[in-house]
Design a protein around this motif. Structure first.
Motif, PDB file in Angstrom:
ATOM      1  N   ILE A   1       0.686  -1.304   0.134  1.00  0.00           N
ATOM      2  CA  ILE A   1       0.076  -0.014  -0.113  1.00  0.00           C
ATOM      3  C   ILE A   1       0.917   1.250  -0.052  1.00  0.00           C
ATOM      4  CG2 ILE A   1      -1.852   1.333   1.318  1.00  0.00           C
ATOM      5  CD1 ILE A   1      -2.306  -1.599   2.488  1.00  0.00           C
TER       6      ILE A   1
ATOM      7  N   VAL B   1       2.501   2.506   2.909  1.00  0.00           N
ATOM      8  CA  VAL B   1       2.372   2.994   4.237  1.00  0.00           C
ATOM      9  C   VAL B   1       3.029   2.158   5.220  1.00  0.00           C
ATOM     10  CG1 VAL B   1       0.022   4.024   3.696  1.00  0.00           C
ATOM     11  CG2 VAL B   1       0.399   1.538   4.963  1.00  0.00           C
TER      12      VAL B   1
ATOM     13  N   THR C   1       0.451   1.990  10.651  1.00  0.00           N
ATOM     14  CA  THR C   1      -0.893   2.696  10.005  1.00  0.00           C
ATOM     15  C   THR C   1      -1.854   1.180   9.591  1.00  0.00           C
ATOM     16  OG1 THR C   1       0.276   4.447   9.099  1.00  0.00           O
ATOM     17  CG2 THR C   1      -1.665   3.835   8.038  1.00  0.00           C
TER      18      THR C   1
ATOM     19  N   ALA D   1      -5.278   0.408  11.036  1.00  0.00           N
ATOM     20  CA  ALA D   1      -6.521   0.094  10.009  1.00  0.00           C
ATOM     21  C   ALA D   1      -7.277  -1.294  10.476  1.00  0.00           C
ATOM     22  CB  ALA D   1      -6.061   0.068   8.583  1.00  0.00           C
TER      23      ALA D   1
ATOM     24  N   VAL E   1      -7.784   5.915  11.724  1.00  0.00           N
ATOM     25  CA  VAL E   1      -7.152   6.172  10.320  1.00  0.00           C
ATOM     26  C   VAL E   1      -8.364   7.040   9.395  1.00  0.00           C
ATOM     27  CG1 VAL E   1      -5.555   4.256  10.396  1.00  0.00           C
ATOM     28  CG2 VAL E   1      -7.518   3.969   9.390  1.00  0.00           C
ATOM     29  N   SER E   2      -7.569   7.522   8.245  1.00  0.00           N
ATOM     30  CA  SER E   2      -8.762   8.194   7.363  1.00  0.00           C
ATOM     31  C   SER E   2      -9.377   7.045   6.701  1.00  0.00           C
ATOM     32  CB  SER E   2      -7.849   8.795   6.440  1.00  0.00           C
ATOM     33  OG  SER E   2      -7.074   8.165   5.371  1.00  0.00           O
TER      34      SER E   2
ATOM     35  N   ASN F   1      -9.823   6.978   3.271  1.00  0.00           N
ATOM     36  CA  ASN F   1      -9.221   6.589   2.285  1.00  0.00           C
ATOM     37  C   ASN F   1      -8.216   5.464   2.434  1.00  0.00           C
ATOM     38  OD1 ASN F   1      -6.492   7.186   0.620  1.00  0.00           O
ATOM     39  ND2 ASN F   1      -8.088   7.216  -0.751  1.00  0.00           N
ATOM     40  N   THR F   2      -7.403   5.693   3.651  1.00  0.00           N
ATOM     41  CA  THR F   2      -6.229   4.644   4.146  1.00  0.00           C
ATOM     42  C   THR F   2      -7.101   3.316   4.348  1.00  0.00           C
ATOM     43  OG1 THR F   2      -4.949   6.334   4.776  1.00  0.00           O
ATOM     44  CG2 THR F   2      -4.651   4.039   5.824  1.00  0.00           C
TER      45      THR F   2
ATOM     46  N   ARG G   1      -8.037   1.511   1.199  1.00  0.00           N
ATOM     47  CA  ARG G   1      -6.861   0.798   0.699  1.00  0.00           C
ATOM     48  C   ARG G   1      -6.650  -0.298   1.293  1.00  0.00           C
ATOM     49  NH1 ARG G   1      -2.696   5.368   0.682  1.00  0.00           N
ATOM     50  NH2 ARG G   1      -1.295   3.871  -0.470  1.00  0.00           N
TER      51      ARG G   1
END
Length: 345
Positions: free
Chosen positions: A25, A27, A31, A35, A42-43, A45-46, A49
């Protein structure tokens, strides 16, 4: 490019790791871990992904590595005598649900009815360092009891009773069960009784208690033994048929019978009907377990009910409290039993 990286990860290590996901990914491992474990940190988007990468690679978390890193396992091991033993199903279901609600997973092992295997099985469990252990019955090997106590792992013994549990206990008295069955048949006017029972230790405790209580209540000649047919555990319906056939062939005057398992009682009822016996006028039958078919036999089976669901719930609750708090309010819980009187006696 991403698929090529995933394929190399599988080829080199045999499984996709957290590091592989992070590299895929672009990252950090931290992170990816967030997730997977705390997605709210986490966002969006992240998170999307990471989830896409997990689906693409077939990644599964390494629970053993995770428990080692945190020094806390989320695995509970339970030993039951037989997977096919329906008498324990309610307990297993309640135990599974109760543990899952608090984030623990249940691993079930089959111990069989041979207590000589006890030490080896317990050694195998302790070597895996689970968060807790649930045992069916009371452990009798002093060697095993000592190892369990010294391990520091919370232990719940179930489906039996003792004054000196290893740690915690949820169960009932098999001796009182046998006595209750005898007193019930005596109250129905039975003067000549017999027993068909599995050969495992807990069943034999019930049998011996029945024999003692019935002989005392019926004031029978001590020299005249109450006939007993012992069946290897686990028993089946055919064993019940053959057991009753054997008893009636040699003791045609039997008026009542205590079966140490409902499945044996079912077989006995079938054999009695095949011989044209009127149940309960000519033969009264009492079972043990109150399995799901007991109320639907012809006639409905009188039996002794054990609240397996309550045993499972209490075992789960005690374990979780012990693991998380270090102490429990009550180490020993006697759930008792109930004689369910139906039409076979």
């Amino acid at each position: 490019m991403e698929r090529s990286t995933a394929r190399r990860a599988r080829k080199n290590t045999g499984r996709v790791t957290l590091s592989d996901l992070a590299a895929l990914i672009g990252v950090t491992k931290v992170t990816v871990s967030r997730a997977l474990n705390t997605p709210e940190l986490v966002s969006v988007n992240t998170l999307e992904r990471v989830r896409a990468a997990v689906q693409q690679t077939g990644y599964t978390p390494d629970l053993i590595a995770g428990s080692l890193a945190s020094n806390r396992s989320r695995l509970i091991v339970a030993l039951i005598p037989a997977m096919a033993g329906t008498v324990f199903q309610e307990t297993v279901e309640a135990l599974t649900t109760g543990l899952a609600e608090t984030g623990y997973q249940l691993l079930i092992g089959q111990s069989g009815y041979d207590e000589s295997r006890e030490d080896a099985l317990i050694d195998a469990i302790l070597g895996r360092r689970p968060a807790g252990i649930v045992l069916t019955g009371v452990v009798h090997s002093q060697h095993a009891r000592q190892k369990l106590r010294e391990s520091g792992i919370p232990v719940v013994e179930t489906w039996d009773i003792t004054r000196e549990p290893i740690d915690m206990l949820v169960g009932f008295s098999h001796e009182k069960v046998g006595k209750a069955a005898a007193q019930h048949l005596l109250a129905q006017g039975v003067k000549r009784a017999a027993v068909i029972a599995p050969g495992d230790r807990r069943s034999q405790v019930r049998t011996q208690a029945f024999l003692k209580a019935f002989a005392k209540g019926a004031a029978t000649d001590p020299a005249v033994a109450i006939p007993v047919v012992t069946i290897p555990s686990p028993a089946n319906m055919g064993d019940g048929r053959r057991g009753l056939a054997s008893l009636l062939d040699e003791h045609a005057d039997i008026e009542g019978i205590f079966c140490g398992a409902d499945i044996l009682a079912l077989g006995a009822l079938i054999e009695a009907r095949a011989r044209g016996l009127d149940i309960p006028r000519e033969l009264r039958v009492v079972g043990y377990g109150d399995l799901n078919f007991a109320k639907d036999t012809d006639p409905p089976l009188t039996t002794i009910r054990i609240d397996g669901t309550r045993i499972g719930k209490l075992a789960a609750s005690l374990l979780v409290d012990r693991i998380q708090e270090g102490e429990v309010d009550q180490r020993v819980v006697d759930v008792g039993f109930k004689l369910i009187e139906r039409e076979t006696s």
